[in-house]
Design an enzyme around this catalytic site. Structure first.
Site, PDB file in Angstrom:
ATOM      1  N   ASP A   1      71.139 -11.154 -16.335  1.00 23.68           N
ATOM      2  CA  ASP A   1      70.752 -11.769 -15.069  1.00 23.68           C
ATOM      3  C   ASP A   1      70.546 -13.274 -15.217  1.00 23.68           C
ATOM      4  OD1 ASP A   1      70.409  -9.348 -13.309  1.00 23.68           O
ATOM      5  OD2 ASP A   1      68.980  -8.819 -14.873  1.00 23.68           O
TER       6      ASP A   1
ATOM      7  N   ASP B   1      72.332 -12.454 -22.620  1.00 21.71           N
ATOM      8  CA  ASP B   1      71.468 -11.989 -21.546  1.00 21.71           C
ATOM      9  C   ASP B   1      72.365 -11.713 -20.329  1.00 21.71           C
ATOM     10  OD1 ASP B   1      69.026 -11.645 -19.930  1.00 21.71           O
ATOM     11  OD2 ASP B   1      69.581 -13.580 -19.067  1.00 21.71           O
TER      12      ASP B   1
END
Length: 215
Positions: free
Chosen positions: A6, A4
């Site tokens: 953020d 991932d």
């Protein structure tokens, strides 16, 4: 390896904080902490729906809000992003080992392209953006798409996430999951490895995450 972006690789949720609170102020309101928390890890469409509901302005022009916030975040991303503890070292170790690696994010392509100036395009064999999948996180589609692009089975992948939305997506996909919370606390989840940060995470640890879940 499936990363991932953020809150997992870079500390960009604080950048989104700035833009979202500014947008709420421009709309004549104040974004509640609960609404902001609900947005973490979500798609742009979901975040804008939460914003409208929180402000009590259901008829706001979503397209105009999206354009404004993407422009603002683009400005902030361009100033440089701060790596999360241990993230850069782990990414370098994964790449040095030659492991197929994908970035799997709810953020749209326009902003991801800016973030890649910090992350390094060469560090990813595939990039899956939130506006390029049929169903965003928490649906498993983003992670399944990434595995397909890498040409590997999802059960052979380790996904690293920081938010409840992302965690739900990764778990549903069938990947082995390492959860490293950033902005929000993550409750213990069956089959998910939970750590305070990526510091000290190495290839041997990732291997143990994979084998402990899939045998």
């Amino acid at each position: 390896m499936l990363f991932d972006m953020d809150g997992t690789l870079v500390d960009s949720e604080k950048v989104w904080d700035v833009a979202l609170y500014e947008l709420a102020a421009r709309a004549g309101g104040t974004l509640s902490p609960a609404a902001r928390h609900a947005m973490v890890g979500s798609s742009m469409a979901t975040s804008m729906r939460i914003l409208r509901e929180d402000l009590g302005q259901p008829d706001r022009d979503e397209a105009a809000d999206v354009e404004w916030i993407e422009s603002r975040v683009e400005e902030l991303f361009a100033q440089g992003l701060v790596w999360r503890p241990g993230a850069l070292e782990l990414l370098h170790a994964v790449r040095a080992a030659g492991l197929p690696t994908a970035l799997v994010t709810s953020t749209g392509r326009r902003l991801v392209e800016i973030a890649l100036n910090t992350l390094g395009r060469e560090n990813f064999d595939a990039v899956v953006c939130g506006d390029e999948v049929s169903a965003p996180k928490p649906d498993p589609t983003p992670y399944l798409t990434a595995a397909d692009l890498l040409g590997v089975k999802i059960a052979e992948c380790v996904a690293i996430e920081d938010s409840p939305t992302g965690l739900a997506s990764a778990v549903a996909s069938g990947a082995a999951v390492l959860a490293v919370p950033a902005e929000l606390e993550l409750p213990p989840t069956d089959g998910v490895h939970l750590r305070d940060s990526l510091e000290g995470v190495d290839l041997a640890f990732l291997g143990s995450v994979l084998t402990s879940i899939h045998g």
